[in-house]
Design a protein around this motif. Sequence first.
Motif, PDB file in Angstrom:
ATOM      1  N   LYS A   8      11.325 124.792  99.584  1.00  0.00           N
ATOM      2  CA  LYS A   8      11.719 125.267  98.256  1.00  0.00           C
ATOM      3  C   LYS A   8      13.125 124.750  97.971  1.00  0.00           C
ATOM      4  CE  LYS A   8      11.740 129.601  98.868  1.00  0.00           C
ATOM      5  NZ  LYS A   8      11.781 131.053  98.772  1.00  0.00           N
ATOM      6  N   PRO A   9      13.454 124.541  96.699  1.00  0.00           N
ATOM      7  CA  PRO A   9      14.826 124.148  96.372  1.00  0.00           C
ATOM      8  C   PRO A   9      15.807 125.272  96.722  1.00  0.00           C
ATOM      9  CG  PRO A   9      13.345 123.831  94.487  1.00  0.00           C
ATOM     10  CD  PRO A   9      12.582 124.591  95.529  1.00  0.00           C
ATOM     11  N   HIS A  10      17.024 124.899  97.052  1.00  0.00           N
ATOM     12  CA  HIS A  10      18.103 125.852  97.343  1.00  0.00           C
ATOM     13  C   HIS A  10      17.743 126.790  98.498  1.00  0.00           C
ATOM     14  CE1 HIS A  10      19.483 124.280  93.572  1.00  0.00           C
ATOM     15  NE2 HIS A  10      18.454 124.790  92.945  1.00  0.00           N
ATOM     16  N   CYS A  11      17.052 126.258  99.497  1.00  0.00           N
ATOM     17  CA  CYS A  11      16.606 127.034 100.661  1.00  0.00           C
ATOM     18  C   CYS A  11      17.391 126.554 101.875  1.00  0.00           C
ATOM     19  CB  CYS A  11      15.101 126.832 100.856  1.00  0.00           C
ATOM     20  SG  CYS A  11      14.450 127.387 102.434  1.00  0.00           S
ATOM     21  N   ALA A  12      18.254 127.424 102.408  1.00  0.00           N
ATOM     22  CA  ALA A  12      19.112 127.037 103.532  1.00  0.00           C
ATOM     23  C   ALA A  12      18.297 126.638 104.760  1.00  0.00           C
ATOM     24  CB  ALA A  12      20.059 128.177 103.876  1.00  0.00           C
ATOM     25  N   GLN A  13      17.242 127.371 105.065  1.00  0.00           N
ATOM     26  CA  GLN A  13      16.435 127.046 106.239  1.00  0.00           C
ATOM     27  C   GLN A  13      15.674 125.739 106.033  1.00  0.00           C
ATOM     28  OE1 GLN A  13      14.442 130.079 108.517  1.00  0.00           O
ATOM     29  NE2 GLN A  13      15.430 131.678 107.311  1.00  0.00           N
ATOM     30  N   CYS A  14      15.251 125.486 104.800  1.00  0.00           N
ATOM     31  CA  CYS A  14      14.569 124.223 104.492  1.00  0.00           C
ATOM     32  C   CYS A  14      15.527 123.057 104.706  1.00  0.00           C
ATOM     33  CB  CYS A  14      14.068 124.223 103.051  1.00  0.00           C
ATOM     34  SG  CYS A  14      12.929 125.570 102.661  1.00  0.00           S
ATOM     35  N   ASP A  15      16.746 123.200 104.174  1.00  0.00           N
ATOM     36  CA  ASP A  15      17.750 122.144 104.312  1.00  0.00           C
ATOM     37  C   ASP A  15      18.116 121.919 105.778  1.00  0.00           C
ATOM     38  OD1 ASP A  15      17.723 121.867 101.554  1.00  0.00           O
ATOM     39  OD2 ASP A  15      19.540 123.071 101.267  1.00  0.00           O
ATOM     40  N   ALA A  16      18.252 122.987 106.540  1.00  0.00           N
ATOM     41  CA  ALA A  16      18.582 122.860 107.967  1.00  0.00           C
ATOM     42  C   ALA A  16      17.466 122.140 108.719  1.00  0.00           C
ATOM     43  CB  ALA A  16      18.843 124.232 108.573  1.00  0.00           C
ATOM     44  N   THR A  17      16.233 122.446 108.378  1.00  0.00           N
ATOM     45  CA  THR A  17      15.088 121.792 109.023  1.00  0.00           C
ATOM     46  C   THR A  17      15.096 120.300 108.731  1.00  0.00           C
ATOM     47  OG1 THR A  17      13.747 123.806 108.961  1.00  0.00           O
ATOM     48  CG2 THR A  17      12.554 121.707 109.089  1.00  0.00           C
ATOM     49  N   LYS A  18      15.291 119.933 107.482  1.00  0.00           N
ATOM     50  CA  LYS A  18      15.314 118.513 107.116  1.00  0.00           C
ATOM     51  C   LYS A  18      16.493 117.794 107.768  1.00  0.00           C
ATOM     52  CE  LYS A  18      14.803 119.690 102.741  1.00  0.00           C
ATOM     53  NZ  LYS A  18      14.691 119.613 101.264  1.00  0.00           N
ATOM     54  N   ALA A  56       3.143 119.864 111.715  1.00  0.00           N
ATOM     55  CA  ALA A  56       3.394 118.696 112.564  1.00  0.00           C
ATOM     56  C   ALA A  56       2.220 118.545 113.516  1.00  0.00           C
ATOM     57  CB  ALA A  56       4.697 118.865 113.323  1.00  0.00           C
ATOM     58  N   GLY A  57       1.318 117.649 113.166  1.00  0.00           N
ATOM     59  CA  GLY A  57       0.118 117.490 113.980  1.00  0.00           C
ATOM     60  C   GLY A  57      -0.672 118.783 113.967  1.00  0.00           C
ATOM     61  N   GLU A  58      -0.894 119.356 115.142  1.00  0.00           N
ATOM     62  CA  GLU A  58      -1.655 120.604 115.242  1.00  0.00           C
ATOM     63  C   GLU A  58      -0.753 121.841 115.223  1.00  0.00           C
ATOM     64  OE1 GLU A  58      -4.491 120.581 118.405  1.00  0.00           O
ATOM     65  OE2 GLU A  58      -5.257 118.607 117.867  1.00  0.00           O
ATOM     66  N   ASP A  59       0.563 121.639 115.196  1.00  0.00           N
ATOM     67  CA  ASP A  59       1.512 122.754 115.166  1.00  0.00           C
ATOM     68  C   ASP A  59       1.917 123.086 113.736  1.00  0.00           C
ATOM     69  OD1 ASP A  59       1.770 123.174 117.965  1.00  0.00           O
ATOM     70  OD2 ASP A  59       3.132 121.459 118.099  1.00  0.00           O
ATOM     71  N   THR A  60       2.023 124.374 113.456  1.00  0.00           N
ATOM     72  CA  THR A  60       2.526 124.848 112.169  1.00  0.00           C
ATOM     73  C   THR A  60       3.476 126.004 112.443  1.00  0.00           C
ATOM     74  OG1 THR A  60       0.433 124.272 111.088  1.00  0.00           O
ATOM     75  CG2 THR A  60       1.883 125.781 109.901  1.00  0.00           C
ATOM     76  N   TRP A  61       4.635 125.980 111.758  1.00  0.00           N
ATOM     77  CA  TRP A  61       5.586 127.079 111.902  1.00  0.00           C
ATOM     78  C   TRP A  61       6.349 127.271 110.603  1.00  0.00           C
ATOM     79  CZ3 TRP A  61       6.615 122.299 114.181  1.00  0.00           C
ATOM     80  CH2 TRP A  61       7.787 121.671 113.798  1.00  0.00           C
ATOM     81  N   THR A  62       7.053 128.403 110.538  1.00  0.00           N
ATOM     82  CA  THR A  62       7.867 128.694 109.363  1.00  0.00           C
ATOM     83  C   THR A  62       9.315 128.884 109.787  1.00  0.00           C
ATOM     84  OG1 THR A  62       7.548 131.085 109.507  1.00  0.00           O
ATOM     85  CG2 THR A  62       5.968 129.852 108.179  1.00  0.00           C
ATOM     86  N   GLY A  63      10.205 128.693 108.821  1.00  0.00           N
ATOM     87  CA  GLY A  63      11.619 128.894 109.073  1.00  0.00           C
ATOM     88  C   GLY A  63      12.227 127.734 109.834  1.00  0.00           C
ATOM     89  N   PHE A  64      13.522 127.848 110.098  1.00  0.00           N
ATOM     90  CA  PHE A  64      14.258 126.835 110.850  1.00  0.00           C
ATOM     91  C   PHE A  64      14.034 127.082 112.327  1.00  0.00           C
ATOM     92  CE2 PHE A  64      18.477 125.480 112.706  1.00  0.00           C
ATOM     93  CZ  PHE A  64      18.163 124.134 112.705  1.00  0.00           C
ATOM     94  N   ARG A  65      13.312 126.173 112.974  1.00  0.00           N
ATOM     95  CA  ARG A  65      12.951 126.312 114.391  1.00  0.00           C
ATOM     96  C   ARG A  65      13.424 125.084 115.169  1.00  0.00           C
ATOM     97  NH1 ARG A  65       8.403 129.260 115.927  1.00  0.00           N
ATOM     98  NH2 ARG A  65       9.109 128.581 117.983  1.00  0.00           N
TER      99      ARG A  65
END
Length: 78
Positions: A8-18, A56-65
């Motif tokens: 999502k835009p303006h999402c700190a965890q999204c930005d950290a993941t990228k 990612a392939g067969e793995d799915t997760w949420t948040g900054f991991r």
Amino acid sequence: MSITVFAKPHCAQCDATKRQFNKLGVEYDVVDLTQDAQALESFRAAGYRQAPVVVAGEDTWTGFRPDMIKKVAELINA
């Protein structure tokens, strides 16, 4: 391995993941959940309530991991 970050835009965890994927040299696609109602509804139906959702392939997760990002990077760079 195909990696998609549903963010999502303006999402700190999204930005950290990228940023972490970029730092590790891992290529990925980004899908904006505010622009893809079908993906958003699909994740909600599956019980996901936090962005980003990373597939990612067969793995799915949420948040900054960082642990999962490192695991994926190691698999790709092996």
